[in-house]
Design a protein around this motif. Structure first.
Motif, short mmCIF file in Angstrom:
data_model
loop_
_atom_site.label_atom_id
_atom_site.label_comp_id
_atom_site.label_asym_id
_atom_site.label_seq_id
_atom_site.Cartn_x
_atom_site.Cartn_y
_atom_site.Cartn_z
N UNK A 49 3.99 5.39 19.09
CA UNK A 49 4.74 4.61 20.07
C UNK A 49 4.08 3.27 20.36
N UNK A 50 2.78 3.23 20.45
CA UNK A 50 2.11 1.95 20.75
C UNK A 50 2.29 0.95 19.61
N UNK A 51 2.26 1.42 18.37
CA UNK A 51 2.49 0.54 17.22
C UNK A 51 3.90 -0.02 17.28
N UNK A 93 0.64 -3.16 5.67
CA UNK A 93 -0.53 -2.99 6.52
C UNK A 93 -0.93 -1.54 6.75
N UNK A 94 -0.10 -0.61 6.32
CA UNK A 94 -0.42 0.81 6.51
C UNK A 94 -0.31 1.26 7.95
N UNK A 95 0.54 0.60 8.75
CA UNK A 95 0.69 0.94 10.17
C UNK A 95 1.35 2.31 10.32
N UNK A 112 9.71 -6.34 10.33
CA UNK A 112 8.33 -6.22 10.83
C UNK A 112 7.81 -4.78 10.67
N UNK A 113 8.67 -3.81 10.92
CA UNK A 113 8.28 -2.40 10.75
C UNK A 113 8.00 -2.12 9.27
N UNK A 137 0.88 -1.17 0.00
CA UNK A 137 0.00 0.00 0.00
C UNK A 137 0.91 1.21 0.00
N UNK A 138 1.29 1.70 -1.18
CA UNK A 138 2.23 2.83 -1.20
C UNK A 138 1.70 4.04 -0.45
N UNK A 139 2.46 4.51 0.52
CA UNK A 139 2.01 5.68 1.29
C UNK A 139 2.11 6.96 0.47
N UNK A 140 1.17 7.84 0.65
CA UNK A 140 1.17 9.11 -0.08
C UNK A 140 2.04 10.15 0.62
N UNK A 141 2.41 9.88 1.85
CA UNK A 141 3.26 10.81 2.60
C UNK A 141 4.53 10.10 3.05
N UNK A 142 5.62 10.85 3.17
CA UNK A 142 6.82 10.33 3.82
C UNK A 142 6.52 10.30 5.32
N UNK A 143 6.99 9.29 5.96
CA UNK A 143 6.72 9.13 7.38
C UNK A 143 7.93 9.57 8.19
N UNK A 144 7.69 10.02 9.39
CA UNK A 144 8.77 10.28 10.33
C UNK A 144 9.05 8.95 11.03
N UNK A 145 10.14 8.32 10.64
CA UNK A 145 10.46 6.98 11.15
C UNK A 145 11.47 6.99 12.28
N UNK A 146 11.72 8.13 12.85
CA UNK A 146 12.76 8.24 13.88
C UNK A 146 12.50 7.29 15.06
#
Length: 169
Positions: free
Chosen positions: A95-97, A88-90, A80-81, A47-56
């Motif tokens: 933090x809980x994820x 899965x679009x997580x 897993x991340x 599911x290609x995300x439309x936004x860049x994520x903050x993966x810090x």
């Protein structure tokens, strides 16, 4: 210690909610189709995300996993991340994820929260980012070999095989 490249892009200026991808609304459908096609070639739903994520948070938690459970566990955590995010679009900025993904490696949400609050792994992430940039990493995924520049971005499986065999053009 060998250089470890991180599995996600990270810009220090990326806000917690992420940032728009550098593609216009007109460009995005073609890019999304290409990403889906490449993923389908190797049997991975995406599911290609439309936004860049903050993966810090994910990156720092990966270093916590490495410190507590070793390199292989850290690699499994990052897998897993990646699957959670791309398939899965997580929300990997949550933090809980991230704590849920770290739990199989013996970490609690409190462990993740404490490491995040103390910024215990900020230096490791900064060093890895500098090494990745120096090697030419500009996106994900990234592949690298000793003595050569990194190759970044999704590509056809035959191109990856050619790179691995040293036959890339």
């Amino acid at each position: 210690m060998p250089t470890r490249w991180l599995p996600f892009e990270l810009h220090p200026d990326t806000p917690l909610e992420g940032a728009p991808k550098p593609f216009s609304d007109e460009q995005w459908p073609a890019i999304e189709r290409r990403l889906r096609m490449l993923a389908a070639q190797v049997g991975i739903p995406i599911e290609p995300p439309r936004r860049n994520v903050n993966s810090r948070l994910a990156l720092e938690t990966g270093e916590l996993v490495r410190a507590r459970a070793g390199d292989e566990s850290s690699a499994a955590f990052h897998h897993a991340v990646s699957r959670g995010f791309f398939v899965d679009g997580a929300d990997i900025a949550d933090l809980e994820v991230i704590a849920g993904l770290a739990a199989p490696f013996g970490l609690s949400a409190d462990d993740v929260r404490a490491a995040w609050s103390s910024q215990a792994y900020t230096g490791a992430i900064a060093a890895s980012m500098l090494a990745a940039r120096a090697a030419g990493v500009t996106g994900v995924p990234a592949f690298g070999w000793p003595g050569s520049r990194a190759v970044s971005g999704m590509m056809e499986p035959h191109r990856i095989v050619a790179l691995l065999q040293g036959n890339a053009t």
